[in-house]
Design a protein around this motif. Structure first.
Motif, PDB file in Angstrom:
ATOM      1  N   TYR A 280      92.229  11.082 -13.534  1.00  0.00           N
ATOM      2  CA  TYR A 280      92.026  12.474 -13.097  1.00  0.00           C
ATOM      3  C   TYR A 280      92.692  13.440 -14.075  1.00  0.00           C
ATOM      4  O   TYR A 280      92.105  14.433 -14.511  1.00  0.00           O
ATOM      5  CB  TYR A 280      92.615  12.658 -11.684  1.00  0.00           C
ATOM      6  CG  TYR A 280      92.630  14.084 -11.209  1.00  0.00           C
ATOM      7  CD1 TYR A 280      91.560  14.627 -10.516  1.00  0.00           C
ATOM      8  CD2 TYR A 280      93.728  14.913 -11.480  1.00  0.00           C
ATOM      9  CE1 TYR A 280      91.564  15.944 -10.094  1.00  0.00           C
ATOM     10  CE2 TYR A 280      93.744  16.231 -11.071  1.00  0.00           C
ATOM     11  CZ  TYR A 280      92.666  16.743 -10.371  1.00  0.00           C
ATOM     12  OH  TYR A 280      92.667  18.062  -9.958  1.00  0.00           O
ATOM     13  N   GLU A 281      93.944  13.153 -14.422  1.00  0.00           N
ATOM     14  CA  GLU A 281      94.703  14.083 -15.262  1.00  0.00           C
ATOM     15  C   GLU A 281      94.148  14.142 -16.677  1.00  0.00           C
ATOM     16  O   GLU A 281      94.065  15.207 -17.273  1.00  0.00           O
ATOM     17  CB  GLU A 281      96.187  13.694 -15.271  1.00  0.00           C
ATOM     18  CG  GLU A 281      96.804  13.905 -13.894  1.00  0.00           C
ATOM     19  CD  GLU A 281      98.320  13.737 -13.858  1.00  0.00           C
ATOM     20  OE1 GLU A 281      98.849  12.987 -14.717  1.00  0.00           O
ATOM     21  OE2 GLU A 281      98.952  14.365 -12.981  1.00  0.00           O
ATOM     22  N   ARG A 282      93.755  12.984 -17.222  1.00  0.00           N
ATOM     23  CA  ARG A 282      93.178  12.979 -18.568  1.00  0.00           C
ATOM     24  C   ARG A 282      91.899  13.808 -18.608  1.00  0.00           C
ATOM     25  O   ARG A 282      91.699  14.615 -19.504  1.00  0.00           O
ATOM     26  CB  ARG A 282      92.800  11.558 -18.982  1.00  0.00           C
ATOM     27  CG  ARG A 282      93.923  10.754 -19.511  1.00  0.00           C
ATOM     28  CD  ARG A 282      93.485   9.287 -19.599  1.00  0.00           C
ATOM     29  NE  ARG A 282      94.642   8.450 -19.748  1.00  0.00           N
ATOM     30  CZ  ARG A 282      95.232   8.195 -20.909  1.00  0.00           C
ATOM     31  NH1 ARG A 282      94.752   8.678 -22.020  1.00  0.00           N
ATOM     32  NH2 ARG A 282      96.316   7.441 -20.945  1.00  0.00           N
ATOM     33  N   LEU A 283      91.025  13.569 -17.632  1.00  0.00           N
ATOM     34  CA  LEU A 283      89.720  14.231 -17.673  1.00  0.00           C
ATOM     35  C   LEU A 283      89.833  15.735 -17.430  1.00  0.00           C
ATOM     36  O   LEU A 283      89.292  16.526 -18.183  1.00  0.00           O
ATOM     37  CB  LEU A 283      88.771  13.602 -16.657  1.00  0.00           C
ATOM     38  CG  LEU A 283      88.258  12.206 -17.022  1.00  0.00           C
ATOM     39  CD1 LEU A 283      87.594  11.544 -15.813  1.00  0.00           C
ATOM     40  CD2 LEU A 283      87.263  12.264 -18.182  1.00  0.00           C
ATOM     41  N   THR A 284      90.556  16.110 -16.378  1.00  0.00           N
ATOM     42  CA  THR A 284      90.583  17.529 -16.009  1.00  0.00           C
ATOM     43  C   THR A 284      91.602  18.300 -16.842  1.00  0.00           C
ATOM     44  O   THR A 284      91.542  19.531 -16.897  1.00  0.00           O
ATOM     45  CB  THR A 284      90.956  17.726 -14.519  1.00  0.00           C
ATOM     46  OG1 THR A 284      92.302  17.258 -14.338  1.00  0.00           O
ATOM     47  CG2 THR A 284      90.018  16.965 -13.600  1.00  0.00           C
ATOM     48  N   GLY A 285      92.561  17.595 -17.442  1.00  0.00           N
ATOM     49  CA  GLY A 285      93.624  18.272 -18.181  1.00  0.00           C
ATOM     50  C   GLY A 285      94.619  18.957 -17.257  1.00  0.00           C
ATOM     51  O   GLY A 285      95.438  19.758 -17.695  1.00  0.00           O
ATOM     52  N   GLU A 286      94.543  18.665 -15.954  1.00  0.00           N
ATOM     53  CA  GLU A 286      95.469  19.278 -14.991  1.00  0.00           C
ATOM     54  C   GLU A 286      96.378  18.225 -14.387  1.00  0.00           C
ATOM     55  O   GLU A 286      95.981  17.069 -14.290  1.00  0.00           O
ATOM     56  CB  GLU A 286      94.675  19.925 -13.843  1.00  0.00           C
ATOM     57  CG  GLU A 286      94.017  21.215 -14.254  1.00  0.00           C
ATOM     58  CD  GLU A 286      92.880  21.605 -13.323  1.00  0.00           C
ATOM     59  OE1 GLU A 286      92.946  21.259 -12.125  1.00  0.00           O
ATOM     60  OE2 GLU A 286      91.927  22.234 -13.817  1.00  0.00           O
ATOM     61  N   SER A 287      97.611  18.635 -13.978  1.00  0.00           N
ATOM     62  CA  SER A 287      98.431  17.633 -13.281  1.00  0.00           C
ATOM     63  C   SER A 287      97.921  17.475 -11.870  1.00  0.00           C
ATOM     64  O   SER A 287      97.474  18.441 -11.243  1.00  0.00           O
ATOM     65  CB  SER A 287      99.920  17.961 -13.204  1.00  0.00           C
ATOM     66  OG  SER A 287     100.247  19.059 -13.915  1.00  0.00           O
ATOM     67  N   PHE A 288      98.049  16.266 -11.384  1.00  0.00           N
ATOM     68  CA  PHE A 288      97.597  15.973 -10.031  1.00  0.00           C
ATOM     69  C   PHE A 288      98.683  16.402  -9.048  1.00  0.00           C
ATOM     70  O   PHE A 288      99.831  15.977  -9.162  1.00  0.00           O
ATOM     71  CB  PHE A 288      97.314  14.479  -9.888  1.00  0.00           C
ATOM     72  CG  PHE A 288      96.971  14.093  -8.485  1.00  0.00           C
ATOM     73  CD1 PHE A 288      95.729  14.397  -7.964  1.00  0.00           C
ATOM     74  CD2 PHE A 288      97.903  13.460  -7.669  1.00  0.00           C
ATOM     75  CE1 PHE A 288      95.412  14.071  -6.657  1.00  0.00           C
ATOM     76  CE2 PHE A 288      97.594  13.121  -6.356  1.00  0.00           C
ATOM     77  CZ  PHE A 288      96.342  13.431  -5.854  1.00  0.00           C
ATOM     78  N   ILE A 289      98.308  17.238  -8.093  1.00  0.00           N
ATOM     79  CA  ILE A 289      99.284  17.673  -7.087  1.00  0.00           C
ATOM     80  C   ILE A 289      98.846  17.153  -5.723  1.00  0.00           C
ATOM     81  O   ILE A 289      97.812  17.571  -5.203  1.00  0.00           O
ATOM     82  CB  ILE A 289      99.406  19.207  -7.060  1.00  0.00           C
ATOM     83  CG1 ILE A 289      99.882  19.666  -8.440  1.00  0.00           C
ATOM     84  CG2 ILE A 289     100.367  19.673  -5.975  1.00  0.00           C
ATOM     85  CD1 ILE A 289      99.672  21.125  -8.716  1.00  0.00           C
ATOM     86  N   PRO A 290      99.616  16.208  -5.159  1.00  0.00           N
ATOM     87  CA  PRO A 290      99.215  15.649  -3.866  1.00  0.00           C
ATOM     88  C   PRO A 290      99.149  16.729  -2.798  1.00  0.00           C
ATOM     89  O   PRO A 290      99.989  17.625  -2.780  1.00  0.00           O
ATOM     90  CB  PRO A 290     100.324  14.644  -3.531  1.00  0.00           C
ATOM     91  CG  PRO A 290     101.048  14.391  -4.807  1.00  0.00           C
ATOM     92  CD  PRO A 290     100.871  15.617  -5.654  1.00  0.00           C
ATOM     93  N   GLY A 291      98.149  16.653  -1.951  1.00  0.00           N
ATOM     94  CA  GLY A 291      98.021  17.597  -0.835  1.00  0.00           C
ATOM     95  C   GLY A 291      99.122  17.337   0.185  1.00  0.00           C
ATOM     96  O   GLY A 291      99.795  16.316   0.162  1.00  0.00           O
ATOM     97  N   GLU A 292      99.249  18.319   1.093  1.00  0.00           N
ATOM     98  CA  GLU A 292     100.272  18.204   2.131  1.00  0.00           C
ATOM     99  C   GLU A 292     100.068  16.972   3.003  1.00  0.00           C
ATOM    100  O   GLU A 292      98.928  16.581   3.251  1.00  0.00           O
ATOM    101  CB  GLU A 292     100.115  19.417   3.054  1.00  0.00           C
ATOM    102  CG  GLU A 292     101.293  20.330   3.143  1.00  0.00           C
ATOM    103  CD  GLU A 292     100.890  21.570   3.931  1.00  0.00           C
ATOM    104  OE1 GLU A 292     100.863  21.481   5.178  1.00  0.00           O
ATOM    105  OE2 GLU A 292     100.563  22.592   3.278  1.00  0.00           O
ATOM    106  N   GLN A 293     101.164  16.408   3.478  1.00  0.00           N
ATOM    107  CA  GLN A 293     101.078  15.285   4.423  1.00  0.00           C
ATOM    108  C   GLN A 293     101.554  15.775   5.789  1.00  0.00           C
ATOM    109  O   GLN A 293     102.311  16.743   5.834  1.00  0.00           O
ATOM    110  CB  GLN A 293     101.969  14.135   3.941  1.00  0.00           C
ATOM    111  CG  GLN A 293     101.361  13.424   2.768  1.00  0.00           C
ATOM    112  CD  GLN A 293     102.253  12.300   2.259  1.00  0.00           C
ATOM    113  OE1 GLN A 293     103.399  12.153   2.666  1.00  0.00           O
ATOM    114  NE2 GLN A 293     101.733  11.525   1.350  1.00  0.00           N
ATOM    115  N   PRO A 294     101.222  15.125   6.882  1.00  0.00           N
ATOM    116  CA  PRO A 294     100.281  14.010   6.989  1.00  0.00           C
ATOM    117  C   PRO A 294      98.829  14.443   6.704  1.00  0.00           C
ATOM    118  O   PRO A 294      98.398  15.500   7.161  1.00  0.00           O
ATOM    119  CB  PRO A 294     100.436  13.543   8.447  1.00  0.00           C
ATOM    120  CG  PRO A 294     101.376  14.485   9.120  1.00  0.00           C
ATOM    121  CD  PRO A 294     101.843  15.484   8.152  1.00  0.00           C
TER     122      PRO A 294
END
Ligand SMILES: Nc1ncnc2c1ncn2[C@@H]1O[C@H](COP(=O)(O)OP(=O)(O)OP(=O)(O)O)[C@@H](O)[C@H]1O
Ligand SMILES: [Mg+2]
Length: 321
Positions: A289-303
């Motif tokens: 994901y990060e390589r392709l989009t060039g963005e850092s992955f930010i996990p959504g809120e839990q739960p």
């Protein structure tokens, strides 16, 4: 960057399944929970991972990665093909136009590779020089690029069945799609694939092959399901592609290889993935994901489950206002 320990800690919080009867008729895919209502399809991508045509376990953040990556690719290719995306109300959810799905799946391949009996390399190694009706030159080596991308359609399996290769002749003879539509499908698939390869190569990845699902929305050819995700595509790390060597996979092949090393080939109960391996698989999805989009992955809120319910309730309230 998400650490290995954070991925380990996220394992118990994976999204396994949903049950929101108020969203409409519920259909369970291997990876997605789907709700149909009023010409729309709510596609909730869970953290389930499938291979060998079965669900093997849960991978933290996988649902969000796939959902957001697919949406990103729909945007990157919107000038080439209509797609089903309407909205992204939650990191794990796409609202889509309900399509009348075509009875075939379109596989496009840029390289000669694979190990299964339907793979190009397997057929070529057996001496077949016209796999799927496409003539190939002598002297190709495993993992070589093909002179041009080729389309190898399959019929769409019923739930629990396997996809079966089908030649363009059969498609037309059986009337699965009309001649004109078949031409449009081929052109669309090749242009999508070429765009995919261009963008992947700018990220140090090779888009090796992929599968498209298409359908008709108001009579128009429309891309549905998911696009260019590590679940529907093969990706290699560009730097690792060298003659006579096995490239490093950034797709589900990584998982299949682990199962094969445990002696599992798809029959009987599958072995359970240890947590360390699960975290490694998660890291690969995130890295793709990060390589392709060039963005850092930010996990959504839990739960995750409560968040999805909140976001979808919010949306259905807004649409009633
Ligand atoms: N816009 C759409 N209209 C109609 N059907 C769709 C649309 N988008 C996706 N689908 C269908 O929804 C289902 C998605 O579910 P999912 O991918 O989880 O299941 P699967 O294909 O059984 O599993 P896997 O992808 O692991 O093989 C597929 O059957 C796909 O064809
Ligand atoms: Mg699918």
């Amino acid at each position: 960057m998400i650490t290995h320990d954070q991925l380990l800690q996220a394992i118990p919080h994976c999204l396994d399944k949903t049950n929101f009867p108020w969203l409409g008729e519920r259909i369970e895919g291997k990876v997605r929970d789907i709700y149909r209502h009023d010409g729309q399809r709510v596609l909730i991508t869970t953290d389930r991972i499938s291979a060998f045509d079965r669900v093997l376990g849960l991978i933290p953040h996988k649902g969000q990665v796939l959902n957001q990556l697919s949406a990103w690719w729909f945007e990157q290719t919107a000038d080439l093909a209509r797609n089903h995306l309407i909205a992204l109300p939650d990191p794990n959810v796409i609202i889509a136009h309900e399509a009348e799905p075509l009875p075939i799946e379109i596989v496009v391949r840029g390289y000669i590779t694979g190990v299964t009996k339907t793979s190009l390399w397997y057929l070529y190694e057996q001496g077949e020089r016209q796999p799927y009706g496409v003539p190939l030159p002598d002297g190709l080596q495993k993992n070589d690029p093909l002179p041009q991308p080729i389309i190898t359609p399959t019929t769409k399996a019923e739930k629990g069945g396997h996809d079966r290769p089908v030649t363009p002749d059969e498609i037309l003879r059986q009337g699965l799609v009309s001649v004109d539509l078949w031409e449009e499908i081929k052109e669309t698939a090749v242009s999508l694939f070429q765009r995919g390869q261009e963008i992947a190569s700018q990220s140090g990845l090779v888009l090796v092959d992929t599968k498209y699902e298409m359908g008709l929305v108001e009579g128009q050819l429309t891309l549905i399901d998911e696009i260019h995700t590590p679940d529907s595509s093969r990706y290699w790390l560009a730097d690792s592609v060298r003659p006579g060597q096995e490239p490093e996979n950034f797709d589900k092949e990584f998982l299949r290889k682990w199962y094969a090393a445990q002696g599992y080939r798809g029959d009987g109960p599958p072995p359970t993935m240890p947590d360390d391996f699960v975290a490694m698989v998660a890291a690969r999805y995130i890295s793709t994901y990060e390589r392709l989009t060039g963005e850092s992955f930010i996990p959504g809120e839990q739960p995750i489950l409560e968040r999805i319910e909140k976001n979808l309730t919010q949306r259905s309230k807004e649409s009633k206002e």
